[in-house]
Enzyme design. Structure first.
Site, mmCIF file in Angstrom:
data_model
loop_
_atom_site.group_PDB
_atom_site.id
_atom_site.type_symbol
_atom_site.label_atom_id
_atom_site.label_comp_id
_atom_site.label_asym_id
_atom_site.label_seq_id
_atom_site.Cartn_x
_atom_site.Cartn_y
_atom_site.Cartn_z
ATOM 1 C CG ASN A 1 106.501 -85.087 48.782
ATOM 2 O OD1 ASN A 1 107.041 -84.042 48.428
ATOM 3 N ND2 ASN A 1 106.864 -85.712 49.873
ATOM 4 C CD GLU B 1 115.349 -79.847 55.322
ATOM 5 O OE1 GLU B 1 115.668 -81.039 55.456
ATOM 6 O OE2 GLU B 1 115.792 -78.945 56.052
ATOM 7 C CB CYS C 1 111.588 -86.916 52.114
ATOM 8 S SG CYS C 1 110.785 -86.043 53.465
HETATM 9 P P1 NAP Z 1 112.146 -82.099 42.340
HETATM 10 O O1 NAP Z 1 111.944 -82.671 41.013
HETATM 11 O O2 NAP Z 1 113.518 -81.935 42.854
HETATM 12 O O3 NAP Z 1 111.378 -80.684 42.333
HETATM 13 C C1 NAP Z 1 111.267 -79.885 43.482
HETATM 14 C C2 NAP Z 1 111.053 -78.438 43.058
HETATM 15 O O4 NAP Z 1 112.237 -77.950 42.413
HETATM 16 C C3 NAP Z 1 109.920 -78.268 42.046
HETATM 17 O O5 NAP Z 1 109.236 -77.094 42.323
HETATM 18 C C4 NAP Z 1 110.696 -78.177 40.733
HETATM 19 O O6 NAP Z 1 109.983 -77.543 39.704
HETATM 20 C C5 NAP Z 1 111.882 -77.350 41.175
HETATM 21 N N1 NAP Z 1 113.022 -77.378 40.253
HETATM 22 C C6 NAP Z 1 113.310 -78.302 39.296
HETATM 23 N N2 NAP Z 1 114.465 -77.974 38.648
HETATM 24 C C7 NAP Z 1 114.899 -76.821 39.215
HETATM 25 C C8 NAP Z 1 116.033 -75.985 38.991
HETATM 26 N N3 NAP Z 1 116.951 -76.269 38.060
HETATM 27 N N4 NAP Z 1 116.181 -74.881 39.745
HETATM 28 C C9 NAP Z 1 115.279 -74.593 40.707
HETATM 29 N N5 NAP Z 1 114.176 -75.330 40.966
HETATM 30 C C10 NAP Z 1 113.993 -76.447 40.230
HETATM 31 O O7 NAP Z 1 111.351 -82.940 43.440
HETATM 32 P P2 NAP Z 1 109.897 -83.562 43.368
HETATM 33 O O8 NAP Z 1 109.904 -84.702 42.404
HETATM 34 O O9 NAP Z 1 108.871 -82.492 43.223
HETATM 35 O O10 NAP Z 1 109.774 -84.105 44.869
HETATM 36 C C11 NAP Z 1 110.330 -85.311 45.268
HETATM 37 C C12 NAP Z 1 111.652 -85.130 45.995
HETATM 38 O O11 NAP Z 1 111.498 -84.229 47.087
HETATM 39 C C13 NAP Z 1 112.104 -86.429 46.625
HETATM 40 O O12 NAP Z 1 113.486 -86.602 46.403
HETATM 41 C C14 NAP Z 1 111.827 -86.234 48.106
HETATM 42 O O13 NAP Z 1 112.606 -87.013 48.977
HETATM 43 C C15 NAP Z 1 112.106 -84.782 48.248
HETATM 44 N N6 NAP Z 1 111.456 -84.300 49.474
HETATM 45 C C16 NAP Z 1 112.245 -84.024 50.563
HETATM 46 C C17 NAP Z 1 111.646 -83.610 51.745
HETATM 47 C C18 NAP Z 1 112.487 -83.269 52.943
HETATM 48 O O14 NAP Z 1 112.002 -82.500 53.776
HETATM 49 N N7 NAP Z 1 113.686 -83.793 53.092
HETATM 50 C C19 NAP Z 1 110.270 -83.471 51.825
HETATM 51 C C20 NAP Z 1 109.514 -83.786 50.696
HETATM 52 C C21 NAP Z 1 110.118 -84.185 49.524
HETATM 53 P P3 NAP Z 1 109.097 -78.431 38.674
HETATM 54 O O15 NAP Z 1 108.038 -79.056 39.492
HETATM 55 O O16 NAP Z 1 108.577 -77.435 37.730
HETATM 56 O O17 NAP Z 1 110.045 -79.420 38.063
#
Ligand code: NAP
Length: 486
Positions: A160, A256, A290
């Protein structure tokens, strides 16, 4: 890159061990707006991860020294190059991701700040002498500690904010003297490759950085489980965070995670200001943030006015093509995500919620949606929506709101609107969240502040100075001198 951004492709499909790689198997990067191909990147394997991590570990442990002044200069150059290339970065970021071009440009400008701020953290890498003389056991000893790199940082990022969240991990890791292996989100790897290319142009040693696009379950999991990785810095969803914690074991982790953005509007609030902030916070990046505003608790006497204003401002938003600089709201990252958001709203409506505007989907687009009378327990209230949906709820008792918010599983940031300082501080002090913004929503952050949440919203804090602290550790050197002859 700056002259012809639309035809630009990164130099390679992945970068590790000091050179670009072009793996045979690739992943397509598609524009979520129209499904057009934006580029191809390597679909890296666990074996690639092993090579990459070992190469970075070798560089950090046995490579030439990289003095702090050189790190600082390289990152200042990187920030300047990002300014020069901002238009091209914004276009690439917008095409592979969800942000309308105006917001994409803002993200690039934020990333410039993040990199510059990281360069300035060189001054933070200091230690101090230790008071061995404080205790009889310390007699005839003197010593000090310095801040040393943890070693190899694995950076795993979401889709994002595909540039600034990469910068938030890579730049602090580098200024701290670490090597870093980055696994960007599958949907937005191109801007991460472009950023790596920029770091190399800026003089970051080629063996200290690696970027391996690929799947989370393959590249991400291999990185997290790798014995030579010293710290995992992850931003993403709670479920993925849980999987990472299980694989990482006793490794250092900073996570995060998600939120569900609460705003409290007290009876004396400036409703006009609150309404504008709610709309900005709920629908920016189509709610894929987020910090997105998801739940608005408003004093019953203000609810009609707030709802009327929020709905009017929401219907004025321009939903459209990301390339158009009048667009306020672009697509969701893919159709599955848009359909999930649609199904959660449908579920709320079946339970009695009323839709005041929005609740319409076309492909990856979901129209900004305002809900009232949402039944307790609906997922749009309790989970992270990560889409353009806001629910407005009247309240009679501030205590009940505080109890409700503190009972939620997430606790990232919140906002409270009031002209009464005592009331604002009372709510701010009682909410269990990482930050409370007064007369603003929780959708606000500067890159230097300690950023993170309580409960399911994270583990540890990011934000440049705090990331540098997490990615370095004190090391003591002490001298035991011979006792002075009697
Ligand atoms: P996500 O599905 O959790 O993916 C994040 C990253 O983790 C991607 O690079 C993903 O790879 C990787 N990943 C997936 N499975 C994994 C595993 N088993 N081991 C290690 N890495 C793995 O999140 P998203 O859909 O991209 O982003 C949305 C989420 O991010 C929301 O929940 C949002 O709140 C959170 N977020 C939090 C913050 C904060 O600072 N608190 C900021 C921004 C976003 P793939 O893409 O290849 O699946």
């Amino acid at each position: 890159m700056s002259s012809q951004p639309s035809t630009w492709t990164p130099a390679g499909g992945a970068f590790w061990a000091g050179r670009w790689h072009h793996p045979d198997t690739t992943l397509e990067v598609l524009d979520p707006e129209d499904g057009q191909l934006v580029g191809r990147v390597g679909d890296c394997t666990a074996a690639d991860v092993d090579e990459a991590v070992r190469a970075v570990a070798q560089a950090v442990l046995a490579g030439p020294a990289w003095p702090i002044w050189q790190r600082r200069e390289a990152l200042h150059r990187a920030a300047s190059l990002l300014v020069e290339r901002e238009a091209a970065f914004a276009e690439l970021l917008s095409r592979e991701g969800c942000k309308p071009i105006r917001d994409a440009l803002r993200e690039v400008q934020r990333a410039v700040e993040t990199v510059r701020l990281s360069a300035e953290q060189a001054d933070r890498l200091e230690g101090q002498t230790l008071p061995f003389g404080d205790t009889p056991r310390g007699e005839n000893r003197l010593g000090w500690y310095t801040r040393e790199p943890v070693g190899v940082v694995a950076a795993i990022t979401p889709f994002n904010d595909p540039l600034n969240l990469v910068a938030h991990k890579v730049a602090p890791a580098l200024i701290g003297g670490n090597g870093v292996v980055l696994k960007p989100a599958e949907q937005t790897p191109l801007v991460a490759l472009a950023f790596t290319e920029l770091l190399l142009d800026a003089g970051v040693p080629a063996d200290r950085v690696a970027v391996l696009p690929g799947r989370g379950a393959t590249v991400g999991a291999a990185l997290v489980g790798h014995p030579r990785v010293d710290l995992v810095s992850f931003t993403g969803g709670y479920t993925t965070g849980n999987a990472i914690a299980a694989t990482a074991g006793a490794k250092k982790t900073v996570m995060e995670l998600g939120g569900n953005g609460t705003v409290v509007v007290l009876p004396d609030a400036d409703v006009r200001r609150a309404a504008q902030a709610v709309v900005d916070g709920a629908f920016g990046n189509a709610g894929q943030n987020c910090l997105s505003v998801q739940r608005v608790f408003v004093a019953r006497e203000l609810v009609d006015e707030l709802v009327e204003r929020v709905v009017r401002l929401t219907t004025e938003l321009v939903v459209g093509s990301k390339a158009d600089d009048r667009t306020d709201v672009g697509p969701l990252i893919d159709e599955t995500s848009a359909a999930r958001v649609e199904s959660w709203v449908d579920e709320a409506v079946e339970g009695g919620a009323a839709v005041l505007t929005g609740a319409k989907r076309e492909g990856t687009y979901y129209w900004p949606t305002v809900l009232v009378s949402v039944p307790a327990g609906a997922r749009v209230l309790t989970e992270e929506v990560f889409g353009p949906v806001v629910s407005i709820e009247p309240f009679d008792s501030v205590d009940a709101v505080v109890t409700e918010v503190n009972g939620l599983e997430y606790g990232l940031q919140a906002g409270v609107f009031t002209r009464d300082l005592d009331a604002a501080l009372d709510v701010a002090q009682r909410l269990r969240v990482g930050a409370v913004m007064i007369n603003d929503t929780g959708d606000f952050r500067i890159d230097a502040m300690p950023f993170g949440g309580s409960k399911r919203s994270g583990v540890g804090r990011e934000g440049v100075p705090f990331a540098v602290d997490a990615m370095t550790e004190p090391k003591i050197i002490a001298i035991h001198r011979s006792p002075r002859p009697a």
